[in-house]
Scaffold this motif. Sequence first.
Motif, PDB file in Angstrom:
ATOM      1  N   PHE A 105      -9.542 -14.709  -7.391  1.00  0.00           N
ATOM      2  CA  PHE A 105      -9.282 -13.278  -6.685  1.00  0.00           C
ATOM      3  C   PHE A 105      -9.151 -12.084  -7.814  1.00  0.00           C
ATOM      4  CE2 PHE A 105      -5.301 -10.640  -5.984  1.00  0.00           C
ATOM      5  CZ  PHE A 105      -6.001 -10.013  -4.852  1.00  0.00           C
ATOM      6  N   TYR A 106      -8.562 -12.656  -8.913  1.00  0.00           N
ATOM      7  CA  TYR A 106      -8.230 -11.779 -10.176  1.00  0.00           C
ATOM      8  C   TYR A 106      -9.537 -11.370 -10.757  1.00  0.00           C
ATOM      9  CZ  TYR A 106      -3.446 -11.777  -8.967  1.00  0.00           C
ATOM     10  OH  TYR A 106      -2.061 -11.502  -8.342  1.00  0.00           O
ATOM     11  N   ARG A 107     -10.396 -12.331 -10.965  1.00  0.00           N
ATOM     12  CA  ARG A 107     -11.652 -12.322 -11.415  1.00  0.00           C
ATOM     13  C   ARG A 107     -12.921 -11.760 -10.564  1.00  0.00           C
ATOM     14  NH1 ARG A 107     -13.795 -11.609 -15.755  1.00  0.00           N
ATOM     15  NH2 ARG A 107     -15.475 -13.452 -15.672  1.00  0.00           N
ATOM     16  N   ASN A 108     -12.499 -11.680  -9.083  1.00  0.00           N
ATOM     17  CA  ASN A 108     -13.340 -11.293  -8.169  1.00  0.00           C
ATOM     18  C   ASN A 108     -14.824 -12.060  -8.221  1.00  0.00           C
ATOM     19  OD1 ASN A 108     -14.124  -9.639  -6.117  1.00  0.00           O
ATOM     20  ND2 ASN A 108     -15.366  -8.047  -7.380  1.00  0.00           N
ATOM     21  N   VAL A 109     -14.630 -13.148  -8.347  1.00  0.00           N
ATOM     22  CA  VAL A 109     -15.777 -14.271  -8.278  1.00  0.00           C
ATOM     23  C   VAL A 109     -15.554 -15.110  -6.923  1.00  0.00           C
ATOM     24  CG1 VAL A 109     -16.439 -13.867 -10.687  1.00  0.00           C
ATOM     25  CG2 VAL A 109     -14.707 -15.902 -10.045  1.00  0.00           C
ATOM     26  N   PRO A 110     -16.533 -15.968  -6.829  1.00  0.00           N
ATOM     27  CA  PRO A 110     -16.256 -16.753  -5.717  1.00  0.00           C
ATOM     28  C   PRO A 110     -15.481 -18.098  -6.045  1.00  0.00           C
ATOM     29  CG  PRO A 110     -18.773 -16.343  -5.976  1.00  0.00           C
ATOM     30  CD  PRO A 110     -17.971 -15.614  -7.285  1.00  0.00           C
ATOM     31  N   VAL A 111     -14.777 -18.889  -4.950  1.00  0.00           N
ATOM     32  CA  VAL A 111     -14.183 -20.133  -5.430  1.00  0.00           C
ATOM     33  C   VAL A 111     -14.537 -21.179  -4.458  1.00  0.00           C
ATOM     34  CG1 VAL A 111     -12.065 -19.277  -3.887  1.00  0.00           C
ATOM     35  CG2 VAL A 111     -11.444 -20.970  -5.650  1.00  0.00           C
ATOM     36  N   VAL A 112     -14.385 -22.215  -5.083  1.00  0.00           N
ATOM     37  CA  VAL A 112     -14.843 -23.511  -4.437  1.00  0.00           C
ATOM     38  C   VAL A 112     -13.455 -24.363  -4.508  1.00  0.00           C
ATOM     39  CG1 VAL A 112     -16.248 -25.412  -4.231  1.00  0.00           C
ATOM     40  CG2 VAL A 112     -17.275 -23.325  -4.970  1.00  0.00           C
ATOM     41  N   VAL A 113     -13.157 -24.705  -3.341  1.00  0.00           N
ATOM     42  CA  VAL A 113     -11.862 -25.843  -3.321  1.00  0.00           C
ATOM     43  C   VAL A 113     -12.438 -27.183  -2.817  1.00  0.00           C
ATOM     44  CG1 VAL A 113      -9.713 -25.966  -1.717  1.00  0.00           C
ATOM     45  CG2 VAL A 113     -10.472 -23.708  -2.499  1.00  0.00           C
ATOM     46  N   ALA A 126      -6.473 -18.238   3.056  1.00  0.00           N
ATOM     47  CA  ALA A 126      -6.852 -17.058   2.353  1.00  0.00           C
ATOM     48  C   ALA A 126      -5.162 -17.008   1.569  1.00  0.00           C
ATOM     49  CB  ALA A 126      -7.275 -15.784   3.142  1.00  0.00           C
ATOM     50  N   LEU A 127      -4.677 -17.806   1.268  1.00  0.00           N
ATOM     51  CA  LEU A 127      -3.127 -17.771   0.691  1.00  0.00           C
ATOM     52  C   LEU A 127      -3.093 -18.559  -0.508  1.00  0.00           C
ATOM     53  CD1 LEU A 127      -0.234 -16.661   1.375  1.00  0.00           C
ATOM     54  CD2 LEU A 127      -0.231 -19.135   2.588  1.00  0.00           C
ATOM     55  N   ALA A 128      -2.342 -18.276  -1.311  1.00  0.00           N
ATOM     56  CA  ALA A 128      -1.707 -18.954  -2.671  1.00  0.00           C
ATOM     57  C   ALA A 128      -0.298 -18.930  -2.686  1.00  0.00           C
ATOM     58  CB  ALA A 128      -2.641 -18.658  -3.886  1.00  0.00           C
ATOM     59  N   ILE A 143      -4.682 -13.163  -0.269  1.00  0.00           N
ATOM     60  CA  ILE A 143      -6.046 -13.155  -0.555  1.00  0.00           C
ATOM     61  C   ILE A 143      -6.768 -12.369   0.570  1.00  0.00           C
ATOM     62  CG2 ILE A 143      -8.072 -14.018  -1.896  1.00  0.00           C
ATOM     63  CD1 ILE A 143      -6.085 -16.234  -2.880  1.00  0.00           C
ATOM     64  N   PRO A 144      -7.718 -11.488   0.388  1.00  0.00           N
ATOM     65  CA  PRO A 144      -8.601 -10.814   1.372  1.00  0.00           C
ATOM     66  C   PRO A 144      -9.599 -11.732   1.860  1.00  0.00           C
ATOM     67  CG  PRO A 144      -8.814  -9.733  -0.834  1.00  0.00           C
ATOM     68  CD  PRO A 144      -7.662 -10.657  -1.015  1.00  0.00           C
ATOM     69  N   ARG A 145      -9.717 -12.720   1.260  1.00  0.00           N
ATOM     70  CA  ARG A 145     -10.953 -13.597   1.904  1.00  0.00           C
ATOM     71  C   ARG A 145     -10.498 -14.926   1.588  1.00  0.00           C
ATOM     72  NH1 ARG A 145     -12.799 -11.122  -2.838  1.00  0.00           N
ATOM     73  NH2 ARG A 145     -12.928 -12.511  -4.696  1.00  0.00           N
ATOM     74  N   ASN A 146     -11.046 -15.874   2.536  1.00  0.00           N
ATOM     75  CA  ASN A 146     -11.117 -17.310   2.398  1.00  0.00           C
ATOM     76  C   ASN A 146     -11.875 -17.700   1.425  1.00  0.00           C
ATOM     77  OD1 ASN A 146     -10.221 -16.236   5.473  1.00  0.00           O
ATOM     78  ND2 ASN A 146      -9.496 -18.299   5.365  1.00  0.00           N
ATOM     79  N   PRO A 147     -11.536 -18.957   0.934  1.00  0.00           N
ATOM     80  CA  PRO A 147     -12.482 -19.642  -0.218  1.00  0.00           C
ATOM     81  C   PRO A 147     -14.185 -19.871   0.456  1.00  0.00           C
ATOM     82  CG  PRO A 147     -10.669 -21.141   0.420  1.00  0.00           C
ATOM     83  CD  PRO A 147     -10.560 -20.079   1.503  1.00  0.00           C
TER      84      PRO A 147
END
Length: 360
Positions: A105-113, A126-128, A143-147
Amino acid sequence: MDKIIISPSKYVQGANALNSIGEYVKPLGQKALAIADDFVTGLVGEQVAQSFAASEGELLLEKFNGECSRVEIDRLIAIAEQNESEVIIGIGGGKTLDTAKAIAFYRNVPVVVVPTIASTDAPTSALAVIYTEDSEFSEYLMIPRNPNMVIMDSKIIAGAPVRLLISGMGDALSTYFEARANARSGGQTMAGGAPTRAAQALAKLCYETLIEDGLKAKIAAENGLTSPAVENIIEANTYLSGIGFESSGLAAAHAVHNGLTKLEECHHLFHGEKVAFGTLVHLVLENAPMEEIQEVLAFCKSVGLPTNLHMMGVKELNMDKLMEVAAASCAEGETIHNMPFEVTADSVFSAILTAHELGK
């Protein structure tokens, strides 16, 4: 109010799914930063590294120090910046996954869970949850978007302690009933709108899957094995419950869970174990038919979820403490106020005692 449904962009589940993680992640970025604790690194680190090598992707696997705190998030953000990471991967339990979500989120890059257990429905959300360095709750990071992607390797999850899978069933057990209550009351969901018919259908399918496959999955997982039932329960615990709770809403069951944190005797319990009892309280509170309550009780007993306060570690009922639980469940802003009628501490107190007696 507009109807809204939110979900991860991609959901992948299967035995040995991690063998293909490099190919799955490749479209999101060439340079990946993955975080995992020492145990998980020992469990899957080599498998993940080999998959990235085969797909010609760049992987930096960094140790997660165990707490989703601002200090740990900032430390890992600095590593991601230095490495110019284009995608963040979290592999492990809830705190690892939440940390990965926060970094991305802070880096504004995709995340894989990549959960290695199926004990809650949080991976798709979309929560931590951020904690202090001393492991005390600090804040929610919305977080404004889901993983971008969730990958469930069912072989690894089936090999985890069975109690974690059962706890996930307890968390998922509430999804349909809370969704139903929220739909009746017209409350706003965590997605920021009214529930869609699709989200409500997933919530109901979640419950039906638990009733049909929960016991079969428990038996297979006790032997460290996968099966169609295990696959279905992993999907119910994670995806069906995740979309169901986030896009259909929470109500009494999770609020009672939060109230139960007031009881020191319950601190050893997993999230889903408390939610399971909270679901019984929820059903009593809305005066659900006994046939429905009996079905939920029978399910809980079959898989080993607690159905009364004694099973949760409360040896003697202290009425003052239970009233504190009831009052905390009704605190301002709690999801119990999504029930389609007025809820008071007195009515919750009565429902807790009734659920306890029914579950004995």
